[in-house]
Design a protein around this motif. Structure first.
Motif, PDB file in Angstrom:
ATOM      1  N   PHE A   1      81.350  53.478  43.553  1.00 58.49           N
ATOM      2  CA  PHE A   1      80.024  52.769  43.429  1.00 58.49           C
ATOM      3  C   PHE A   1      79.733  52.524  41.785  1.00 58.49           C
ATOM      4  CE2 PHE A   1      79.945  55.397  47.151  1.00 58.49           C
ATOM      5  CZ  PHE A   1      79.919  54.115  48.234  1.00 58.49           C
ATOM      6  N   THR A   2      79.719  51.362  41.427  1.00 60.55           N
ATOM      7  CA  THR A   2      79.487  51.134  39.933  1.00 60.55           C
ATOM      8  C   THR A   2      78.741  49.901  39.921  1.00 60.55           C
ATOM      9  OG1 THR A   2      81.591  49.721  39.627  1.00 60.55           O
ATOM     10  CG2 THR A   2      81.798  52.104  39.166  1.00 60.55           C
ATOM     11  N   THR A   3      77.878  49.651  38.818  1.00 59.24           N
ATOM     12  CA  THR A   3      76.975  48.545  38.655  1.00 59.24           C
ATOM     13  C   THR A   3      77.063  48.240  37.210  1.00 59.24           C
ATOM     14  OG1 THR A   3      74.637  47.685  38.952  1.00 59.24           O
ATOM     15  CG2 THR A   3      74.823  50.293  38.314  1.00 59.24           C
ATOM     16  N   GLY A   4      76.568  47.165  36.637  1.00 56.94           N
ATOM     17  CA  GLY A   4      76.171  46.640  35.192  1.00 56.94           C
ATOM     18  C   GLY A   4      75.562  45.350  35.219  1.00 56.94           C
ATOM     19  N   VAL A   5      75.356  44.978  33.957  1.00 56.67           N
ATOM     20  CA  VAL A   5      74.456  43.644  33.767  1.00 56.67           C
ATOM     21  C   VAL A   5      75.729  42.829  33.030  1.00 56.67           C
ATOM     22  CG1 VAL A   5      72.733  42.469  32.923  1.00 56.67           C
ATOM     23  CG2 VAL A   5      72.271  44.643  33.949  1.00 56.67           C
ATOM     24  N   ARG A   6      76.082  41.606  33.323  1.00 52.90           N
ATOM     25  CA  ARG A   6      76.829  40.739  32.871  1.00 52.90           C
ATOM     26  C   ARG A   6      76.151  39.948  31.715  1.00 52.90           C
ATOM     27  NH1 ARG A   6      79.032  36.510  37.590  1.00 52.90           N
ATOM     28  NH2 ARG A   6      76.991  35.208  37.540  1.00 52.90           N
ATOM     29  N   ALA A   7      76.722  38.864  31.164  1.00 51.01           N
ATOM     30  CA  ALA A   7      76.192  38.292  29.893  1.00 51.01           C
ATOM     31  C   ALA A   7      74.840  37.230  30.233  1.00 51.01           C
ATOM     32  CB  ALA A   7      77.348  37.389  29.192  1.00 51.01           C
ATOM     33  N   ASP A   8      74.843  36.822  31.585  1.00 49.66           N
ATOM     34  CA  ASP A   8      73.963  35.989  31.798  1.00 49.66           C
ATOM     35  C   ASP A   8      72.951  36.727  32.679  1.00 49.66           C
ATOM     36  OD1 ASP A   8      74.828  36.568  34.406  1.00 49.66           O
ATOM     37  OD2 ASP A   8      75.318  34.580  35.292  1.00 49.66           O
TER      38      ASP A   8
ATOM     39  N   ARG B   1      77.414  20.986  37.925  1.00 49.87           N
ATOM     40  CA  ARG B   1      76.057  21.472  37.589  1.00 49.87           C
ATOM     41  C   ARG B   1      75.894  22.901  37.280  1.00 49.87           C
ATOM     42  NH1 ARG B   1      72.326  18.852  42.253  1.00 49.87           N
ATOM     43  NH2 ARG B   1      72.787  16.459  41.809  1.00 49.87           N
ATOM     44  N   GLY B   2      76.855  23.131  36.058  1.00 50.67           N
ATOM     45  CA  GLY B   2      76.599  24.502  35.497  1.00 50.67           C
ATOM     46  C   GLY B   2      77.285  25.394  36.353  1.00 50.67           C
ATOM     47  N   TYR B   3      77.937  25.269  37.518  1.00 49.62           N
ATOM     48  CA  TYR B   3      78.667  26.154  38.089  1.00 49.62           C
ATOM     49  C   TYR B   3      80.239  26.189  37.729  1.00 49.62           C
ATOM     50  CZ  TYR B   3      75.255  27.257  41.952  1.00 49.62           C
ATOM     51  OH  TYR B   3      74.136  27.328  42.592  1.00 49.62           O
ATOM     52  N   ARG B   4      80.166  26.891  36.576  1.00 49.06           N
ATOM     53  CA  ARG B   4      81.654  26.998  35.890  1.00 49.06           C
ATOM     54  C   ARG B   4      81.990  28.522  35.993  1.00 49.06           C
ATOM     55  NH1 ARG B   4      78.464  23.310  33.107  1.00 49.06           N
ATOM     56  NH2 ARG B   4      79.581  21.167  32.687  1.00 49.06           N
ATOM     57  N   LYS B   5      82.911  28.822  35.312  1.00 52.98           N
ATOM     58  CA  LYS B   5      83.450  30.258  35.319  1.00 52.98           C
ATOM     59  C   LYS B   5      82.870  30.942  34.526  1.00 52.98           C
ATOM     60  CE  LYS B   5      88.553  28.710  35.860  1.00 52.98           C
ATOM     61  NZ  LYS B   5      89.893  28.823  35.310  1.00 52.98           N
ATOM     62  N   LYS B   6      82.576  32.164  35.070  1.00 56.64           N
ATOM     63  CA  LYS B   6      81.580  33.028  34.257  1.00 56.64           C
ATOM     64  C   LYS B   6      82.390  34.290  34.091  1.00 56.64           C
ATOM     65  CE  LYS B   6      77.382  30.918  35.630  1.00 56.64           C
ATOM     66  NZ  LYS B   6      76.193  30.997  36.441  1.00 56.64           N
ATOM     67  N   ASP B   7      82.507  34.907  32.928  1.00 61.07           N
ATOM     68  CA  ASP B   7      82.939  36.198  32.846  1.00 61.07           C
ATOM     69  C   ASP B   7      82.198  37.410  33.613  1.00 61.07           C
ATOM     70  OD1 ASP B   7      84.751  35.407  31.049  1.00 61.07           O
ATOM     71  OD2 ASP B   7      83.786  35.934  29.392  1.00 61.07           O
ATOM     72  N   VAL B   8      82.964  38.127  34.228  1.00 57.92           N
ATOM     73  CA  VAL B   8      82.297  39.278  34.956  1.00 57.92           C
ATOM     74  C   VAL B   8      81.770  40.129  34.045  1.00 57.92           C
ATOM     75  CG1 VAL B   8      83.757  38.916  37.023  1.00 57.92           C
ATOM     76  CG2 VAL B   8      84.448  40.377  35.538  1.00 57.92           C
TER      77      VAL B   8
END
Length: 388
Positions: free
Chosen positions: A364-371, A326-333
């Motif tokens: 402490f780091t942060t960012g926004v991934r592709a999704d 159901r769309g729960y597939r591997k996702k790049d970080v």
């Protein structure tokens, strides 16, 4: 209307309370803008204390003492031929003296920089530059030479038993307040830590990590992380240094958990694995307590941190097996994380040129991934480093 009256009475109360706390019979409780409590000594050795003295820059302090009007003293200006000494309660002290400046005899106030059992170092702040003078006991004032060698020779005599005296002798010295004080501390305390060197070395670390995503229905507990890399230490002065690192960081967290209903009759257990291999670049500014003598020197550090993804993904499992349901597939970080680091530790000086460092650092780091989900990564590492 009632609110206005309330605010008015509140304001009157504050003013009254402040006024009530000021004892007008005590000069020290009366605030005079731009002044500080101090004292002066007249030419007949009378000490006048508990008065306010105007704060001025070093040049004006060397020319005159200005006392503002106050309850126990009229406004008055004293010049070097009228008093023999004045000072502030914070320890700043001036004495009246005659010196020769630019081939002219001049009566001025000299600031006492420091005084030990053998000699006193004074400073006269001219409009163009500072002039420094040495006085041994009751002997006449001697100017510090342009190269400072007569001052250094005096310090060398005080450091005859220092095993590091040859190394201290090699250090450059400017005839400036900060440099003269630093050299005094180096010779008298036999402290070579005040002259840090450029260093390069290796570092390894182990600790814990905790990834976190916003707006998701699962979360991670803490898990293990490992790092290895190189560092540079670039001195900025006798205690601050720029300490950049380039580290390989491996993070693997299998503790992401949540329940998800695959269908109406069955509830399966979802687990998530977060794996990230990256290059981490902390750009630390380090403050070392180099005024301390001995082989163990504490330090604290703070600075920005960057993290660039090399490989790794976030993977969902159902009952321990990857199904991509159901769309729960591997996702790049997230490819690029940014944030800050802080920490501290201790440096063990094995030799004047080689050290071991044991430290603890929080990153402490942060960012926004592709999704478009925001990714936060916190790491808590114990680091062991050594320089070449």
């Amino acid at each position: 209307m009632n609110r206005t009256i309330y605010i008015l009475f509140l304001f009157i109360g504050i003013v009254f309370h402040t006024y009530a706390q000021t004892d007008l019979s005590d000069p020290a409780s009366v605030r005079i803008s731009g002044s500080k409590e101090g004292y002066y000594i007249t030419t007949d050795n009378k000490v006048v204390s508990g008065i306010k003295i105007m704060l001025q820059n070093n040049v004006l302090r060397s020319q005159a003492l200005i006392i503002p009007h106050q309850i126990n003293h009229d406004s008055q200006t004293f010049y070097p031929d009228e008093i023999i000494e004045y000072g502030y309660i914070n320890g700043i002290k001036y004495i009246s003296a005659s010196i020769r400046i630019k081939d002219k005899e001049k009566k001025i106030f000299l600031e006492e920089i420091f005084k030990d059992k053998d000699f006193t170092l004074y400073c006269y702040a001219d409009e163009e530059k500072d002039f420094f003078y040495i006085q041994e006991g009751d002997t006449p004032l001697q100017p510090v030479n342009a190269d400072g060698e007569n001052y250094r020779q005096l310090l060398r005599e005080k450091a005859k038993d220092c095993p590091e005296i040859k190394r201290i002798d090699k250090q450059k010295m400017k005839v400036e307040r900060y440099s003269l004080i630093k050299m005094y501390n180096a010779y008298t305390k036999c402290n070579t830590h005040l002259f840090p060197r450029f260093r390069i070395g290796v570092t390894v670390g182990a600790g814990l990590n905790k990834p976190k995503y916003k707006n998701v229905d699962y979360s991670y507990d803490v898990s293990a992380s490992f790092s290895a890399g190189i560092f540079m230490q670039i001195p900025l002065d006798d205690k601050f240094s720029f300490h950049p690192e380039i580290n390989y960081l491996y993070t693997d967290n299998k503790n992401g958990k949540n329940d998800y209903i695959l269908d109406k009759k069955q509830r399966d257990r979802f687990t998530y694995e977060y794996e990230r291999q990256s290059i981490q670049v902390p750009l630390m500014f380090r403050c070392s307590f180099n005024f301390m003598t001995g082989k163990f020197i504490p330090y604290v550090e703070l600075g920005p941190s960057l993290d660039v993804w090399l490989s790794g993904q976030e993977t969902p499992y159902v009952d321990g097996e990857y199904k991509g349901t159901r769309g729960y597939r591997k996702k790049d970080v997230c490819v690029f994380l940014y944030g800050g680091s802080l920490g501290g530790g201790v440096e063990y000086k094995m030799t004047p040129s080689h050290s071991l460092y044991l430290g603890f650092r929080c990153n402490f780091t942060t960012g926004v991934r592709a999704d478009e989900k925001r990714e936060n990564l916190h790491t808590y590492m114990l680091n062991l480093s050594a320089n070449f």
